[in-house]
Design an enzyme around this catalytic site. Structure first.
Site, mmCIF file in Angstrom:
data_model
loop_
_atom_site.group_PDB
_atom_site.id
_atom_site.type_symbol
_atom_site.label_atom_id
_atom_site.label_comp_id
_atom_site.label_asym_id
_atom_site.label_seq_id
_atom_site.Cartn_x
_atom_site.Cartn_y
_atom_site.Cartn_z
ATOM 1 N N ASP A 140 -16.892 -9.821 -14.463
ATOM 2 C CA ASP A 140 -15.759 -8.916 -14.265
ATOM 3 C C ASP A 140 -15.122 -8.520 -15.596
ATOM 4 O OD1 ASP A 140 -14.041 -7.399 -12.712
ATOM 5 O OD2 ASP A 140 -12.586 -9.013 -12.481
ATOM 6 N N CYS A 197 -17.861 -3.010 13.694
ATOM 7 C CA CYS A 197 -16.588 -3.660 13.375
ATOM 8 C C CYS A 197 -15.797 -2.867 12.330
ATOM 9 C CB CYS A 197 -16.845 -5.077 12.854
ATOM 10 S SG CYS A 197 -15.340 -5.974 12.405
ATOM 11 N N CYS A 200 -11.335 -4.794 9.214
ATOM 12 C CA CYS A 200 -10.730 -4.766 7.879
ATOM 13 C C CYS A 200 -9.963 -3.470 7.647
ATOM 14 C CB CYS A 200 -11.788 -4.967 6.797
ATOM 15 S SG CYS A 200 -13.158 -3.787 6.821
ATOM 16 N N CYS A 204 -5.562 -3.712 7.094
ATOM 17 C CA CYS A 204 -5.013 -3.460 5.761
ATOM 18 C C CYS A 204 -3.551 -3.008 5.853
ATOM 19 C CB CYS A 204 -5.838 -2.394 5.037
ATOM 20 S SG CYS A 204 -5.209 -2.003 3.385
ATOM 21 N N CYS A 220 -3.837 -0.193 -2.561
ATOM 22 C CA CYS A 220 -4.251 -1.581 -2.359
ATOM 23 C C CYS A 220 -3.219 -2.545 -2.940
ATOM 24 C CB CYS A 220 -5.615 -1.795 -3.006
ATOM 25 S SG CYS A 220 -6.222 -3.496 -2.878
ATOM 26 N N CYS A 247 -4.000 -9.788 -2.341
ATOM 27 C CA CYS A 247 -3.956 -9.709 -0.877
ATOM 28 C C CYS A 247 -5.318 -10.128 -0.346
ATOM 29 C CB CYS A 247 -3.639 -8.275 -0.444
ATOM 30 S SG CYS A 247 -3.603 -8.014 1.344
#
Length: 379
Positions: A140, A197, A200, A204, A220, A247
């Site tokens: 990252d 599905c 998510c 949110c 976000c 989150c």
């Protein structure tokens, strides 16, 4: 250059075994062809979904071209390491609005240095077997499409929340990459199993997942509480609730996380002074205390100012409490204009709740709940 008589198939198996010995739960190998992701990446950037994360656009398509980032790269060794801590206290922490919720990945030690060091050890082990080679580890820390590479390497599929999911491990894991100049045999992607599905997308809090697989970072909560350096947009503040760093909602709702594994790494276990702490306790930390108690933690990167900004927002979202009002009043004028803006907003939210909380009839109790949800009073 590595020897020309290397048995690459055996080497690939050895690499996976060495990776497991270093603490990685899975090791996969991918080629570097990410051309099919370039158009989607450009579209995402063109829509401004990266917000003020200028580094996302700074390198152009180099993010999707590993051999341009590290010349000579022909393969990427992708690894995952589970981080879900024991006794995570998800529901308890989110339900009690007087406590600060911190994303599970950030409760322990910062993962970047640990994973990078282990990737380096993996590279050195390979080098000890085949001779000098070109490599570079990433965690990252550079323009790398890590989830797309991990997807190609068979570490999981990309879920509709844009995170990687493994059928036997859910999504609570870190990713790392080792760019390398060896023509190793590659692994095959696994089948996507999200099906119909959309849990998510629905869960949110800020509706940041604007369509399957696409996240508008500007909405976000992880972006708002970690990446954003300025004031949090006022319209989004009530939706943040008590989430003060990151989150996890889209992962908490994901049915595949019933298979998530508890981490073996003690460094990822929660620090007592961060896990399930009262907002007022965290708000009272001065900068010295903040730096001391977040040493070695990913939280430290946001600095004391944004830490206070986030907690002030959560205090505004908390149920009415005279102690919160007193703390906000006492802190007024002590910090930057950006922090003060959030303190003033939080104070107004608490004062509104106080006024309505004194009225016992059902209509006004509904108004209290309306304010706490950040809705117009006539909703």
């Amino acid at each position: 250059m590595p020897s020309s008589d290397i048995n690459y198939h055996q080497l690939a198996q050895d690499i996976k075994q060495w990776g497991h010995s270093l603490g990685f739960q899975q090791v996969g190998i991918a080629d570097i062809d990410l051309t099919k992701h370039e158009a989607q990446l450009q579209k995402w950037l063109d829509k401004g979904y990266h917000g003020n994360m200028d580094y996302m656009a700074a390198h152009g398509m180099k993010r999707a071209r590993p051999n341009e980032l590290v010349p000579g790269t022909v393969r990427v060794i992708s690894v995952r390491m589970d981080y879900l801590p024991p006794d995570a206290g998800f529901a308890q922490n989110l339900k009690d609005k007087s406590k600060g919720y911190i994303s599970r990945y950030a409760l322990g030690r910062d993962y970047h240095k640990m994973l990078r060091n282990r990737l380096k050890k993996l590279a050195q082990k390979i080098e000890s077997q085949v001779g000098a080679l070109g490599y570079r580890p990433f965690v990252d820390s550079a323009p790398v499409l890590e989830r797309q590479l991990a997807d190609k390497a068979g570490l999981g599929w990309t879920g509709k929340h844009s995170l990687l999911i493994h059928p036997n491990a859910g999504s609570w894991f870190f990713l790392g990459e080792l760019f390398i100049d060896l023509p190793l045999p590659v692994d095959q992607p696994i089948e996507e199993k999200c099906g119909a599905c959309v849990a998510c997308l629905k869960i949110c809090p800020t509706q940041a997942i604007v369509e399957p697989y696409v996240v508008d970072a500007r909405r976000c909560i992880s972006y708002l509480t970690i990446e954003l350096k300025e004031a949090i947009p006022e319209s989004l503040r009530p939706l943040i609730g008590n989430r003060i760093y990151g989150c996890d909602d889209c992962q908490l709702i994901c049915p595949w996380n019933r298979y998530a594994q508890i981490t073996d790494e003690n460094d990822f276990h929660p620090r007592q002074h961060l896990s399930q702490q009262d907002l007022l306790t965290l708000f009272a930390w001065n900068e010295e205390a903040f730096l001391q108690r977040t040493e070695g933690s990913p939280i430290r990167r946001i600095g004391h100012e944004r830490w206070l900004r986030n907690i002030a927002t959560a205090l505004g979202n908390a149920p009415y409490d005279e102690a919160i009002i007193n703390a906000l009043v006492q802190s007024s004028g002590q910090y930057s204009s950006m922090v003060q803006e959030h303190i003033s907003w939080a104070l107004k939210q608490q004062q509104d709740k106080k006024q309505l909380a004194t009225l016992p009839d059902r209509k006004n109790q509904r108004l209290v709940r309306t304010i706490e949800k950040g809705l117009p009073r006539d909703a």
